[in-house]
Design a protein around this motif. Structure first.
Motif, short mmCIF file in Angstrom:
data_model
loop_
_atom_site.label_atom_id
_atom_site.label_comp_id
_atom_site.label_asym_id
_atom_site.label_seq_id
_atom_site.Cartn_x
_atom_site.Cartn_y
_atom_site.Cartn_z
N ASP A 346 0.85 -1.18 0.00
CA ASP A 346 0.00 0.00 0.00
C ASP A 346 0.88 1.23 0.00
OD1 ASP A 346 -1.91 1.85 0.21
OD2 ASP A 346 -2.80 1.14 2.09
N ARG A 347 0.88 1.96 -1.13
CA ARG A 347 1.76 3.11 -1.26
C ARG A 347 1.00 4.42 -1.07
NH1 ARG A 347 6.57 1.49 -4.82
NH2 ARG A 347 6.33 -0.72 -4.92
N SER A 348 -0.33 4.39 -0.68
CA SER A 348 -1.10 5.63 -0.57
C SER A 348 -0.69 6.43 0.65
CB SER A 348 -2.59 5.30 -0.52
OG SER A 348 -2.86 4.45 0.57
N ASP A 349 -1.01 7.72 0.59
CA ASP A 349 -0.67 8.65 1.67
C ASP A 349 -1.69 8.49 2.79
OD1 ASP A 349 -0.14 12.25 1.78
OD2 ASP A 349 0.11 10.67 3.27
N PRO A 350 -1.27 8.38 4.08
CA PRO A 350 -2.22 8.26 5.20
C PRO A 350 -3.22 9.42 5.24
CG PRO A 350 -0.01 7.74 5.93
CD PRO A 350 0.10 8.25 4.53
N MET A 351 -2.79 10.67 4.96
CA MET A 351 -3.69 11.82 4.98
C MET A 351 -4.76 11.70 3.90
SD MET A 351 -2.79 13.53 7.53
CE MET A 351 -3.80 14.96 7.22
N GLU A 352 -4.36 11.10 2.79
CA GLU A 352 -5.34 10.89 1.72
C GLU A 352 -6.42 9.91 2.16
OE1 GLU A 352 -5.44 9.31 -2.91
OE2 GLU A 352 -3.53 9.68 -1.88
N LYS A 353 -6.02 8.89 2.91
CA LYS A 353 -7.01 7.94 3.43
C LYS A 353 -8.00 8.64 4.36
CE LYS A 353 -4.11 3.83 3.31
NZ LYS A 353 -3.49 2.78 4.10
N VAL A 354 -7.48 9.51 5.27
CA VAL A 354 -8.35 10.22 6.21
C VAL A 354 -9.34 11.10 5.45
CG1 VAL A 354 -8.39 11.91 8.06
CG2 VAL A 354 -6.63 10.14 8.04
N ALA A 355 -8.83 11.82 4.42
CA ALA A 355 -9.69 12.70 3.64
C ALA A 355 -10.80 11.91 2.95
CB ALA A 355 -8.87 13.47 2.62
N ILE A 356 -10.45 10.74 2.43
CA ILE A 356 -11.45 9.90 1.76
C ILE A 356 -12.52 9.45 2.75
CG2 ILE A 356 -11.79 7.68 0.61
CD1 ILE A 356 -9.06 8.09 -0.71
N LEU A 357 -12.09 9.03 3.94
CA LEU A 357 -13.05 8.58 4.96
C LEU A 357 -13.99 9.71 5.37
CD1 LEU A 357 -10.77 6.34 7.19
CD2 LEU A 357 -12.54 5.61 5.61
N ILE A 358 -13.46 10.93 5.56
CA ILE A 358 -14.30 12.06 5.93
C ILE A 358 -15.31 12.37 4.83
CG2 ILE A 358 -14.28 14.54 6.41
CD1 ILE A 358 -11.59 14.13 7.81
N SER A 359 -14.84 12.36 3.57
CA SER A 359 -15.74 12.62 2.44
C SER A 359 -16.86 11.60 2.38
CB SER A 359 -14.95 12.61 1.13
OG SER A 359 -13.94 13.59 1.16
N LEU A 360 -16.52 10.33 2.59
CA LEU A 360 -17.53 9.28 2.59
C LEU A 360 -18.54 9.49 3.71
CD1 LEU A 360 -15.37 6.12 1.79
CD2 LEU A 360 -17.01 7.26 0.28
N GLY A 361 -18.07 9.93 4.89
CA GLY A 361 -18.97 10.19 6.01
C GLY A 361 -19.94 11.31 5.72
N ILE A 362 -19.43 12.41 5.14
CA ILE A 362 -20.30 13.54 4.81
C ILE A 362 -21.32 13.13 3.76
CG2 ILE A 362 -20.31 15.84 3.77
CD1 ILE A 362 -17.57 16.30 5.05
N PHE A 363 -20.87 12.40 2.76
CA PHE A 363 -21.80 11.96 1.72
C PHE A 363 -22.90 11.08 2.29
CE2 PHE A 363 -23.05 11.04 -2.51
CZ PHE A 363 -23.41 9.70 -2.55
N ALA A 364 -22.53 10.17 3.19
CA ALA A 364 -23.53 9.30 3.80
C ALA A 364 -24.53 10.11 4.62
CB ALA A 364 -22.84 8.24 4.67
N PHE A 365 -24.04 11.14 5.33
CA PHE A 365 -24.92 11.99 6.16
C PHE A 365 -25.92 12.74 5.29
CE2 PHE A 365 -26.19 14.38 9.79
CZ PHE A 365 -26.44 15.67 9.35
N VAL A 366 -25.42 13.30 4.15
CA VAL A 366 -26.32 14.04 3.25
C VAL A 366 -27.39 13.12 2.68
CG1 VAL A 366 -26.42 15.27 1.05
CG2 VAL A 366 -24.60 15.78 2.68
N ILE A 367 -27.00 11.93 2.25
CA ILE A 367 -27.97 10.97 1.71
C ILE A 367 -29.01 10.62 2.75
CG2 ILE A 367 -28.23 8.61 0.84
CD1 ILE A 367 -27.10 10.56 -1.20
N LEU A 368 -28.55 10.41 4.00
CA LEU A 368 -29.48 10.06 5.07
C LEU A 368 -30.47 11.19 5.33
CD1 LEU A 368 -30.34 8.06 7.25
CD2 LEU A 368 -28.61 9.09 8.76
#
Length: 411
Positions: A346-368
């Motif tokens: 896994d060569r991805s950046d840890p900060m990039e992972k955090v940003a992706i998780l936050i974006s997914l959380g916001i998207f899920a909240f809006v859909i809900l």
């Protein structure tokens, strides 16, 4: 060259030490006693610092004997003539030479070449394996004896008590090889140095995992990447001495720098090629590659021979032309590695992972929230008609009741 720890004497387990010492002693005795090979015709050996006696062929007690050294009557200082023999007390190294004894008429009775030297010291031994099938050991004497020397080399496999010779190659002095080794086995090597005055030996424990050191990688090629002013493509091959076995793979490290600079940059890889992405545009770079066992056993190889290249010029972008970015200059897929890949890399950046998780959380909240809003609107809409219907149902019974009452009551 590398060895497992320091060589030692007198510290192995008593039984094992006894076996190795007895074997060495037997070989030394056979070497010295076989026709007394050190006793060359007309040659006598002596130890520096000890008394040396040269005997003449005349009858004992003959007083008319004369000794000469290198054809002259001048003898080393302190020598004594005793009953026709020549005594050299505490002989020095410089006392060696060609001696001869003569009778009173000058007739030659005997000639002897005296060679003086020292007892052997304990040799210094190092071992190295360039693959998993054989290992070689080399040694250097700890004392310059000034005398002819032989080496007796044997090994013992500790798990099975198997004993055999460490084979010496006449074309490679002071080197021997143990063939057909077992990777997980341990070996005890005995190197015995023998000269006409005596012998000395070294015992050394060896395990393949500790002494493995591949030869340097071969076929190193460095070339510029077209239209990429900061990139160099590097490729190489396994050393020819490394066995082509899927279970024994290598990893590599690459070091590079501009020729004019003194500090190296370094990167590790399991592939047989790599793209340098931070080269200096327009400067010639020097590149080397080394290898090590994939599971990190043993030691890194020596660096390969140098290869050099200069990054090529970049593309000049004119108005109206589409700009070419680094993304369009990515190197083609690298050669697949022969090394096993037990875990995904896994060569991805840890900060990039955090940003992706936050974006997914916001998207899920809006859909809900949208789903809840739609559900609420539907529920309210369904509830309103029910109330109107209830009012209508309440009015009808009242009208019927009034119609049934007498007119007097209604008035």
């Amino acid at each position: 060259m590398h060895a497992l720890g320091q060589g030692w004497m007198c510290t192995p387990t008593p039984g094992l030490r006894r076996v190795m010492v007895l074997l060495a002693a037997a070989l030394v005795s056979a070497s010295v006693a076989a026709g007394e090979g050190w006793r060359e015709e007309g040659v006598q050996y002596g130890q520096v610092g000890a008394d040396v006696v040269l005997s003449c062929a005349s009858a004992p007690g003959c007083s008319g004997v004369e000794w000469r050294r290198d054809g002259a009557a001048t003898l080393p200082e302190g020598c004594v003539l005793r009953d026709g023999d020549l005594l050299l007390p505490r002989a020095e190294l410089s006392a060696g030479g060609a001696y001869s004894c003569h009778d009173g008429t000058g007739q030659l009775l005997r000639s002897v070449s005296l060679r003086l030297g020292y007892l052997p010291g304990i040799p210094s031994v190092t071992c190295r394996a360039s693959d998993y099938e054989n290992f070689s050991c080399s040694w250097t004497p700890s004392v310059e004896t000034f005398l002819p020397t032989r080496y007796i080399t044997t090994y013992r496999r500790t798990q099975t008590s198997q004993v055999g010779p460490c084979v010496q190659d006449p074309g490679r002095p002071r080197t021997c090889t143990v063939p057909k080794c077992e990777f997980w086995s341990s070996y005890r090597l005995n190197v015995t140095e023998v000269n006409p005055l005596g012998s000395s030996f070294r015992l050394l424990d060896v395990t393949m995992q500790a002494i493995i050191k591949p030869d340097p990688p071969e076929g190193l090629v460095v070339e510029p990447v077209p239209l990429a002013p900061r990139r160099l493509r590097v490729r190489w091959q396994y050393p020819a001495s490394w066995p082509k076995e899927p279970h024994f793979q290598l990893k590599f490290r690459l070091q590079y720098r501009p020729v004019a600079h003194g500090s190296w940059s370094m990167v590790e890889t399991v592939n047989l090629s790599e793209v340098i992405t931070d080269a200096f545009s327009g400067l010639e770079h020097v590149v080397q590659v080394g290898a090590k066992d994939f599971l990190d056993a043993g030691n890194w190889s020596e660096w390969s021979a140098e290869a050099r290249a200069t990054p090529g010029p970049g593309l000049t972008v004119t108005p109206g032309d589409e700009a070419i970015t680094d993304a369009s200059l990515e190197s083609p897929a690298e050669e697949p590695s022969l090394a096993p890949n037990p875990e995904p890399v896994d060569r991805s950046d840890p900060m990039e992972k955090v940003a992706i998780l936050i974006s997914l959380g916001i998207f899920a909240f809006v859909i809900l929230a949208v789903v809840l809003g739609i559900a609420s609107a539907v529920w309210l809409r369904l509830r309103k008609p029910n109330k109107d219907e209830t009012k209508k149902h309440d009015f009808l019974p009242a009208a019927v009741h009034m119609r049934a009452l007498p007119k007097a009551q209604i008035l």
